[in-house]
Design an enzyme around this catalytic site. Structure first.
Site, short mmCIF file in Angstrom:
data_model
loop_
_atom_site.label_atom_id
_atom_site.label_comp_id
_atom_site.label_asym_id
_atom_site.label_seq_id
_atom_site.Cartn_x
_atom_site.Cartn_y
_atom_site.Cartn_z
N GLU A 162 39.00 35.35 28.80
CA GLU A 162 39.94 36.31 29.67
C GLU A 162 41.09 35.48 30.21
O GLU A 162 42.28 36.22 30.36
CB GLU A 162 38.93 36.68 30.61
CG GLU A 162 39.70 37.84 31.44
CD GLU A 162 39.34 37.69 33.11
OE1 GLU A 162 39.22 38.73 33.56
OE2 GLU A 162 39.03 36.81 33.58
N ASN A 163 40.80 34.34 30.51
CA ASN A 163 42.10 33.57 31.08
C ASN A 163 43.36 33.40 30.04
O ASN A 163 44.36 33.51 30.28
CB ASN A 163 41.57 32.04 31.64
CG ASN A 163 41.12 32.37 33.25
OD1 ASN A 163 41.90 32.70 34.31
ND2 ASN A 163 39.73 32.44 33.34
N ARG B 176 39.77 27.71 34.85
CA ARG B 176 40.95 27.47 35.55
C ARG B 176 40.60 26.79 36.93
O ARG B 176 39.52 27.15 37.32
CB ARG B 176 41.29 28.90 36.06
CG ARG B 176 42.85 28.96 36.60
CD ARG B 176 43.02 30.41 37.06
NE ARG B 176 44.14 30.44 37.58
CZ ARG B 176 44.90 31.74 38.05
NH1 ARG B 176 44.42 32.53 38.05
NH2 ARG B 176 46.14 31.77 38.78
N GLY C 161 37.31 36.67 36.72
CA GLY C 161 37.89 37.51 37.89
C GLY C 161 37.90 36.46 39.29
O GLY C 161 37.85 37.08 40.43
N GLU C 162 37.80 35.20 39.15
CA GLU C 162 37.62 34.41 40.13
C GLU C 162 38.92 34.54 41.31
O GLU C 162 38.57 34.53 42.66
CB GLU C 162 37.51 33.06 40.06
CG GLU C 162 37.32 32.08 41.20
CD GLU C 162 37.17 30.58 41.01
OE1 GLU C 162 37.18 29.78 41.73
OE2 GLU C 162 36.54 30.49 39.92
N ARG C 163 39.92 34.83 40.90
CA ARG C 163 41.05 34.95 41.75
C ARG C 163 41.11 36.22 42.69
O ARG C 163 41.25 36.39 43.59
CB ARG C 163 42.38 35.10 40.92
CG ARG C 163 43.64 35.17 41.75
CD ARG C 163 45.05 35.17 40.82
NE ARG C 163 46.09 35.38 41.45
CZ ARG C 163 46.76 36.43 41.35
NH1 ARG C 163 46.09 37.54 41.04
NH2 ARG C 163 47.86 36.96 42.21
#
Length: 313
Positions: free
Chosen positions: A139-140, A66, A105-107
């Site tokens: 995951e994305n 992403r 979980g970057e967001r």
């Protein structure tokens, strides 16, 4: 000098080296009082547990598929995290030297930093480079947070950097191979179409129809129709016939005479074959007979085309 925070049941319980020499006594005392000495985990066993990890000790995932984040929604999430904390842990892997690398979980990580959090819950997972990238991509995709081009680029990286076949990519991400092939073909689109797809001005269906058109000028004209008039995927095929029809001007007639492939008959056949094989197909008539050229972009793509031919009795 201000006393440093003892993490207690956070990293201090599982990563003894986090306690500085100056605070070793305090850390040991806290551990004994809280009865967490039994919770110590050996370095090789630091997986499948949730810890509170300092955000400054987490580096981004270099394989993160992403690329774009909505800043407004990110700030809204940051406000929520500031008030309620981070409810769902991020996923990381331990890379040594008291450092972690983000898997997914970057967001949430970005929002936690914006919200002023110093440490957040993280699930520690064992993963090599290949697995880390696959986990992030999967995951994305499962969350439907990637645009089609980001998914295609993720597939391409799995193919190029880890020598996956398209079949292996499909198995890893839980898709069929045809879906993977069609996604990868989006990367062959001109930049102006990719940009429209990325900004949600056109759908995946529109993009897949446009990819069968070879003339970029025709692609641009039809793209404008899609954006301005909202025409459907089926209408694109009709627009192709209209725009590709030979002009009545003398110049166009001469061009048609010199190049038999400009004949509407052959153009229609080419279009039908492109729809059947979902790839570029050229029909070139000659004085006697002619040739049909079908393009493929990988061994897996060739197998897909052969599978279609095998259905013809």
């Amino acid at each position: 000098m201000a006393t440093k925070k003892v993490l207690g049941r956070g990293l201090g319980a599982f990563f003894p080296e986090y306690r500085d020499e100056d605070n070793a006594g305090a850390g040991e005392s806290a551990s004994k009082e809280e009865g967490v000495e039994k919770s110590f985990v050996k370095p090789e066993d630091r997986v499948n547990i949730v810890l509170f990890v300092p955000v400054d000790h987490i580096r981004k995932n270099p394989h993160q598929p992403r690329k774009e984040f909505d800043e407004e929604r990110l700030e809204e999430l940051a406000d929520s995290i500031s008030e309620h904390g981070l409810i769902q842990p991020i996923t990381v892997r331990y890379i040594g030297e008291k450092r972690f690398e983000l898997i997914s979980g970057e967001r949430r990580l970005r929002a936690a930093k914006l919200g002023g959090l110093k440490e957040i819950p993280a699930f520690i997972r064992e993963a090599d480079d290949e697995q880390s990238m696959a986990f992030a991509l999967i995951e994305n995709i499962q969350r439907e947070e990637l645009n089609p081009l980001e998914v295609a680029l993720g597939y391409k990286r799995l193919l190029e950097e880890f020598d996956y076949t398209q079949a292996q990519v499909a198995e890893r991400v839980g898709k069929n191979r045809t879906t993977v092939t069609n996604m990868l073909r989006l990367l062959n689109l001109p930049d102006f179409i990719q940009s429209a797809l990325k900004s949600n001005k056109i759908s995946m269906g529109h993009a897949r129809s446009l990819i069968t058109i070879e003339d970029e000028e025709v692609q641009k004209k039809i793209l404008d129709k899609v954006v301005e008039d909202g025409i459907s995927v089926r209408q694109i095929e009709e627009e192709v016939r209209k725009i590709s029809a030979p002009s009545k001007s003398t110049g166009s007639k001469k061009k048609t005479e010199k190049d038999p492939s400009n004949d509407p008959f052959y153009k229609d056949i080419s279009a039908r074959l492109r729809r059947t094989f979902s790839t570029k197909v050229n029909v070139k008539p000659k004085k006697e007979g002619g040739e049909i050229r079908i393009e493929y972009y990988s061994d897996d793509d060739l197998e897909r085309i052969l599978a279609i031919l095998d259905t013809v009795e």
